[in-house]
Design an enzyme around this catalytic site. Structure first.
Site, PDB file in Angstrom:
ATOM      1  N   CYS A  79       1.069  -1.864  -3.975  1.00  0.00           N
ATOM      2  CA  CYS A  79       1.765  -2.462  -5.120  1.00  0.00           C
ATOM      3  C   CYS A  79       0.751  -2.987  -6.138  1.00  0.00           C
ATOM      4  O   CYS A  79       0.065  -2.210  -6.779  1.00  0.00           O
ATOM      5  CB  CYS A  79       2.727  -3.545  -4.648  1.00  0.00           C
ATOM      6  N   HIS A 167       5.989  -0.473  -0.597  1.00  0.00           N
ATOM      7  CA  HIS A 167       5.508  -1.386   0.445  1.00  0.00           C
ATOM      8  C   HIS A 167       5.682  -0.752   1.834  1.00  0.00           C
ATOM      9  O   HIS A 167       6.753  -0.868   2.435  1.00  0.00           O
ATOM     10  CB  HIS A 167       6.268  -2.712   0.380  1.00  0.00           C
ATOM     11  N   GLU A 169       4.557  -1.800   4.540  1.00  0.00           N
ATOM     12  CA  GLU A 169       4.641  -2.839   5.569  1.00  0.00           C
ATOM     13  C   GLU A 169       6.057  -3.322   5.817  1.00  0.00           C
ATOM     14  O   GLU A 169       6.355  -3.919   6.859  1.00  0.00           O
ATOM     15  CB  GLU A 169       3.748  -4.029   5.194  1.00  0.00           C
TER      16      GLU A 169
END
Length: 507
Positions: A79, A167, A169
């Protein structure tokens, strides 16, 4: 030497999730401020740049010179991290007009790029940004796009530098773990050999080296964090460890005696201190949440100071501080969510150094370490409990009578969860005594008594949490039992707020 991935924190709310995902891939990692790269650390295998609440072109944006890192370590920008690399190399980052938040799909990507090995076609990813990369430098190449974002991922040609605007994660990114695995295992060449057993081995060795023959006093809370610290220290320094467990009058019902009995089986040297009156006196008339925490925190330190001076030649104070404590107490943006009594240093008068062997672990990792140490399961699975105890579950000022009411209501709720087989399905639970009274009817009489709120959440690391969907029959029985058995309560509510935007505790 323990290999590690360094995560440069630019202030994202999901930075800690990146760390968790890396750890879940059996690779040790450390989160450090964006401008505190550990140059000279030979164990670093790769670098991840996190997201940020700022735009790369903001005056307040966190900026760092990556020239000393680039070319020496593989880099993955996520990001803001991806946008920063592109922007500082001549690319364009502009406002997306409307915030791109939520699910997207990889409409196209280079399947033969090592970062996308094993990623499925049209894989879902999670977007959360207000800016977007609209142009990349000449030596960059686009390696993935979504239906709305043309440059969803890129690589610098002939370099081990990648950037993704989504993202990986976040749980909603379907192949996010695979992408991180590709970066860690295939690009950074990490051995993926970090485990609870290896953590114990290295930590015990480090503690022996750090502490030598010094004596240590440990602040026990009764929870899994300080209990694991106690067993680790006992393994490292044995008789040089003295544990102190303080009853500040804000523990759960009968908890002081129950916890002391639990520690007998661990072979620990524990001193129990009854300090209820001291804390009640110092908390009298205090209702502001942050002030209550500070009063309780200072009270702990005062008690430990007294107990430490009773012991001879103590040089260290050990605590069960874990990562979420550090994260919530001070973020890189300078925003304090809430203070923790075991974070923030010690007054000089104590003249004790701080030992926090779990400060880089998440709660579920602490539990894995506890199991590896052979600790009793009921200690390992014990719900998290705030250091200030029921002090932050009594909204408003604290009195012994309010503590009595809350202890009784809380005991019914927690025991009910155990009896119904729900305790281990919940991350954390408790009762909050509200600063309001409500009208009720008991028998033929009108009542005007306290209302309480039940709070139960599911989570994996306390960074995010959802309210637990407990059975209506269970909630009905608990409500009935509390109203009928706890003098002073005539109304029970259930908190259905998630974190964020709410926190797990009310204060």
């Amino acid at each position: 030497m323990q290999e590690k991935i360094i995560i440069l924190d630019f202030g994202s709310q999901t930075t800690q999730l990146i760390g968790r995902r890396v750890r879940e891939l059996d690779t040790y990692c450390e989160i450090v401020p964006y401008n505190k790269f550990p140059f000279g650390d030979q164990s670093v295998k790769g670098v991840i740049l996190s997201g940020s609440p700022f735009s790369v072109y903001d005056d307040k944006a966190f900026k760092v010179d990556l020239s000393e890192i680039r070319g020496k370590y593989p880099i993955l920008g996520i990001c803001y991290g991806a946008q920063y690399i592109a922007y500082t190399n001549g690319g364009k980052v502009e406002s997306a007009g409307t915030r791109e938040y939520g699910r997207a799909h990889l409409a196209s990507f280079e399947a033969d790029n090592v970062l996308f090995k094993g990623v499925r076609g049209n894989s879902q990813v999670w977007m959360s940004h207000g800016d977007t990369i609209t142009a990349i430098p000449e030596n960059f190449k686009t390696i993935a796009s979504t239906d709305k974002v043309a440059i969803a991922a890129y690589q610098i040609e002939n370099e081990n530098v990648w950037g993704v605007q989504f993202h990986p994660e976040v749980f909603h990114s379907e192949d996010g773990t695979q992408i991180l695995r590709n970066f860690i295992a295939d690009i950074c060449k990490c051995r993926q050999d970090w485990s609870p057993a290896s953590f114990i081995e290295s930590t015990v060795a480090e503690l022996k080296a750090q502490l030598g023959d010094d004596k240590v006093v440990l602040a026990l809370s009764g929870g899994v964090d300080s209990s694991v610290v106690a067993v680790l220290l006992n393994k490292a320094i044995g008789k040089n460890l003295t544990c102190v467990f303080v009853d500040h009058g804000l523990l759960r019902k009968n908890e002081f005696n129950n916890v002391l009995n639990d520690y007998e089986c661990l072979g620990l040297n524990v001193i129990g201190v009854d300090a209820k009156e001291k804390f009640y006196k110092e908390l009298e008339g205090v209702s502001e949440p942050e002030k209550k925490r500070k009063v309780i925190g200072k009270g702990f330190i005062d008690v430990f100071d007294v107990e430490a001076h009773k012991l001879k030649d103590v040089k260290w104070l050990a605590q069960g501080t874990i990562y979420p404590d550090i994260i919530e107490s001070l973020s890189i943006t300078g925003t304090v969510i809430k203070s923790h009594h075991n974070v923030g240093g010690l007054p000089e008068k104590m003249n004790l150094k701080l030992c926090e062997p779990l400060r880089l672990l998440f709660k579920d990792e602490v539990r894995r370490v506890g199991r590896e140490l052979g600790m009793p399961e009921h200690l390992i699975t014990r719900h998290p409990f705030p250091g200030p105890g029921l002090g932050v579950r009594i909204l408003g000022d604290i009195t012994p009578e309010k503590v009595r009411v809350l202890q009784d209501a809380d005991d019914i709720f927690i025991q009910g969860l155990r009896e119904w087989g729900l305790y281990d399905k919940v991350w954390q639970a408790g009762v909050i005594l509200l600063p309001v009274q409500s009208v009720g009817v008991m028998g033929d009489e009108r009542t005007y008594e306290n209302a309480v709120a039940l709070r139960a959440v599911t989570s994996t690391d306390a960074m995010t949490a959802d309210w637990a969907h407990l059975p209506y029959d269970f909630l009905g029985k608990v409500s009935n039992d509390i109203i009928n058995k706890v003098k002073g309560v005539n109304r029970v509510t259930y908190d259905i707020s998630s974190k964020p935007p709410a926190t797990i505790e009310w204060e």
